[in-house]
Design a protein around this motif. Structure first.
Motif, PDB file in Angstrom:
ATOM      1  N   GLU A   1       0.992  -1.253   0.133  1.00 21.07           N
ATOM      2  CA  GLU A   1       0.031  -0.031  -0.090  1.00 21.07           C
ATOM      3  C   GLU A   1       0.978   1.106   0.060  1.00 21.07           C
ATOM      4  N   PHE A   2       0.224   2.354  -0.467  1.00 23.63           N
ATOM      5  CA  PHE A   2       0.837   3.859  -0.396  1.00 23.63           C
ATOM      6  C   PHE A   2       0.505   4.443   0.731  1.00 23.63           C
ATOM      7  N   THR A   3       1.413   5.219   1.412  1.00 27.56           N
ATOM      8  CA  THR A   3       1.050   6.193   2.221  1.00 27.56           C
ATOM      9  C   THR A   3       1.728   7.424   2.246  1.00 27.56           C
ATOM     10  N   SER A   4       1.142   8.638   2.333  1.00 25.12           N
ATOM     11  CA  SER A   4       1.781   9.908   1.951  1.00 25.12           C
ATOM     12  C   SER A   4       0.847  10.903   2.726  1.00 25.12           C
ATOM     13  N   ASN A   5       1.571  11.944   3.103  1.00 27.47           N
ATOM     14  CA  ASN A   5       1.026  13.308   3.535  1.00 27.47           C
ATOM     15  C   ASN A   5      -0.024  13.832   2.553  1.00 27.47           C
ATOM     16  N   LEU A   6      -0.923  14.545   2.962  1.00 21.22           N
ATOM     17  CA  LEU A   6      -1.732  15.466   2.109  1.00 21.22           C
ATOM     18  C   LEU A   6      -1.179  16.783   1.781  1.00 21.22           C
ATOM     19  N   GLN A   7      -1.262  17.394   0.670  1.00 28.57           N
ATOM     20  CA  GLN A   7      -0.740  18.864   0.478  1.00 28.57           C
ATOM     21  C   GLN A   7      -1.663  19.856   1.527  1.00 28.57           C
ATOM     22  N   ASP A   8      -0.544  20.616   2.303  1.00 31.46           N
ATOM     23  CA  ASP A   8      -0.717  21.482   3.199  1.00 31.46           C
ATOM     24  C   ASP A   8      -1.992  21.120   4.179  1.00 31.46           C
TER      25      ASP A   8
ATOM     26  N   GLU B   1       8.824  -0.975 -11.515  1.00 31.20           N
ATOM     27  CA  GLU B   1       7.877  -0.789 -10.273  1.00 31.20           C
ATOM     28  C   GLU B   1       8.455   0.450  -9.362  1.00 31.20           C
ATOM     29  N   ILE B   2      10.000   0.325  -9.175  1.00 35.70           N
ATOM     30  CA  ILE B   2      10.236   1.465  -8.257  1.00 35.70           C
ATOM     31  C   ILE B   2       9.992   2.933  -8.534  1.00 35.70           C
ATOM     32  N   ALA B   3      10.240   3.078  -9.897  1.00 37.34           N
ATOM     33  CA  ALA B   3       9.849   4.380 -10.584  1.00 37.34           C
ATOM     34  C   ALA B   3       8.419   4.732 -10.722  1.00 37.34           C
ATOM     35  N   VAL B   4       7.603   3.784 -10.776  1.00 38.22           N
ATOM     36  CA  VAL B   4       6.165   3.769 -10.754  1.00 38.22           C
ATOM     37  C   VAL B   4       5.669   4.143  -9.428  1.00 38.22           C
ATOM     38  N   ARG B   5       6.225   3.324  -8.521  1.00 37.08           N
ATOM     39  CA  ARG B   5       5.763   3.627  -6.910  1.00 37.08           C
ATOM     40  C   ARG B   5       6.401   5.221  -6.672  1.00 37.08           C
ATOM     41  N   SER B   6       7.435   5.668  -7.049  1.00 42.46           N
ATOM     42  CA  SER B   6       7.639   7.173  -6.810  1.00 42.46           C
ATOM     43  C   SER B   6       6.870   7.990  -7.324  1.00 42.46           C
ATOM     44  N   ALA B   7       6.410   7.835  -8.729  1.00 38.93           N
ATOM     45  CA  ALA B   7       5.483   8.625  -9.341  1.00 38.93           C
ATOM     46  C   ALA B   7       4.189   8.593  -8.773  1.00 38.93           C
TER      47      ALA B   7
ATOM     48  N   ARG C   1      -5.407  11.435 -12.326  1.00 34.91           N
ATOM     49  CA  ARG C   1      -4.059  11.839 -12.153  1.00 34.91           C
ATOM     50  C   ARG C   1      -2.943  10.686 -12.130  1.00 34.91           C
ATOM     51  N   LEU C   2      -3.560   9.704 -11.180  1.00 33.35           N
ATOM     52  CA  LEU C   2      -2.674   8.383 -11.256  1.00 33.35           C
ATOM     53  C   LEU C   2      -2.206   7.845 -12.548  1.00 33.35           C
ATOM     54  N   VAL C   3      -3.312   7.805 -13.249  1.00 31.09           N
ATOM     55  CA  VAL C   3      -3.226   7.158 -14.343  1.00 31.09           C
ATOM     56  C   VAL C   3      -2.224   7.864 -15.339  1.00 31.09           C
ATOM     57  N   LYS C   4      -2.405   9.205 -15.509  1.00 32.35           N
ATOM     58  CA  LYS C   4      -1.337   9.942 -16.164  1.00 32.35           C
ATOM     59  C   LYS C   4       0.096   9.850 -15.595  1.00 32.35           C
ATOM     60  N   SER C   5       0.380   9.970 -14.312  1.00 29.49           N
ATOM     61  CA  SER C   5       1.647   9.701 -13.876  1.00 29.49           C
ATOM     62  C   SER C   5       2.215   8.326 -14.035  1.00 29.49           C
ATOM     63  N   ILE C   6       1.488   7.227 -14.013  1.00 27.57           N
ATOM     64  CA  ILE C   6       1.923   5.811 -14.439  1.00 27.57           C
ATOM     65  C   ILE C   6       2.276   5.879 -15.831  1.00 27.57           C
ATOM     66  N   ASN C   7       1.468   6.194 -16.674  1.00 22.35           N
ATOM     67  CA  ASN C   7       1.717   6.256 -18.275  1.00 22.35           C
ATOM     68  C   ASN C   7       2.817   6.882 -18.522  1.00 22.35           C
ATOM     69  N   ASP C   8       3.078   8.283 -17.817  1.00 18.40           N
ATOM     70  CA  ASP C   8       3.978   9.307 -18.143  1.00 18.40           C
ATOM     71  C   ASP C   8       5.326   8.380 -17.739  1.00 18.40           C
ATOM     72  N   THR C   9       5.458   7.760 -16.716  1.00 20.52           N
ATOM     73  CA  THR C   9       6.507   6.956 -16.315  1.00 20.52           C
ATOM     74  C   THR C   9       6.910   5.809 -17.214  1.00 20.52           C
ATOM     75  N   LEU C  10       5.992   4.981 -17.373  1.00 20.43           N
ATOM     76  CA  LEU C  10       6.230   4.046 -18.677  1.00 20.43           C
ATOM     77  C   LEU C  10       6.559   4.491 -19.954  1.00 20.43           C
ATOM     78  N   LYS C  11       6.007   5.453 -20.216  1.00 24.70           N
ATOM     79  CA  LYS C  11       6.224   6.001 -21.605  1.00 24.70           C
ATOM     80  C   LYS C  11       8.085   6.463 -21.575  1.00 24.70           C
ATOM     81  N   GLN C  12       8.280   7.014 -20.388  1.00 23.38           N
ATOM     82  CA  GLN C  12       9.775   7.610 -20.465  1.00 23.38           C
ATOM     83  C   GLN C  12      10.561   6.127 -20.253  1.00 23.38           C
TER      84      GLN C  12
END
Length: 206
Positions: free
Chosen positions: A112-119, A146-152, A177-188
């Motif tokens: 699972e992914f755990t992160s602080n929310l913005q502000d 997967e490491i790069a995808v998890r970071s994104a 937004r998550l779809v875009k960030s994952i696709n951008d990472t895989l395209k790169q």
């Protein structure tokens, strides 16, 4: 005498003019037929007639999987067993109206992914599953990077506000937004994305 001579000279001229008209008609017909064939070939290769990228072979050789080939759970195999279409023990559903044209190939990310929310003093914890209409090549690319995808994904979550996690509409925006960030990472990394959607298997805000 001169009238007869004029008639003899006019006759070949008329024959020559008739031949020219016939040649023009034949050439014009060939141009029209050739243009129609060319337009048909262009339409087929560009995807206008169901071919091209939206046919069996997609961009860069990635294959779109027809719905009839979708992996299905086999009752005989128990939990975790998979059948392919009507084979392998899993029965294909009866034909119906609507639905996706291509199969959904799913992959659940292990951790699972755990992160602080913005502000915000709150943090978010989510489980994520990913779907693609393409074959296992996209899933393999996802696992390889997967490491790069998890970071994104983590960066996208940390850039999310409270407003986006407390409403269904906000969660849907986060999915895109998550779809875009994952696709951008895989395209790169691989030159091709292929992710169709992201699903939350767990969603907690604290």
């Amino acid at each position: 005498m001169s009238d007869k001579k004029d008639d003899k000279e006019a006759a070949p001229a008329k024959k020559k003019g008739g031949m020219m008209k016939l040649i023009i008609i034949i050439v014009g017909g060939l141009v029209i037929v050739g243009g129609g064939v060319g337009a048909g070939v262009y339409a087929a290769t560009s995807g206008m007639l169901g071919g091209g990228k939206h046919g069996a072979e997609a961009e860069n050789g990635y294959k779109l999987v027809p719905k009839s080939e979708q992996k299905r759970i086999s009752a005989a195999a128990g939990e975790g067993g998979e059948g392919h279409g009507s084979g392998g023990g899993g029965e294909a559903p009866p034909p119906g109206q609507g639905g996706d044209q291509y199969a959904s190939n799913y992959y659940t990310m292990d951790k699972e992914f755990t992160s602080n929310l913005q502000d915000s003093v709150h943090f978010i914890q989510v489980g994520i599953a990913i779907s693609t209409p393409y074959d296992d090549t996209v899933i393999t690319n996802l696992k390889t990077n997967e490491i790069a995808v998890r970071s994104a994904i983590l960066m996208t979550l940390s850039d999310t506000t409270e407003d986006q996690v407390f409403t269904n509409q906000g969660k849907q925006i986060l999915q895109k937004r998550l779809v875009k960030s994952i696709n951008d990472t895989l395209k790169q990394k691989e030159g091709f994305g292929g992710i169709g959607n992201v699903y939350f298997t767990n969603f907690v805000v604290q």
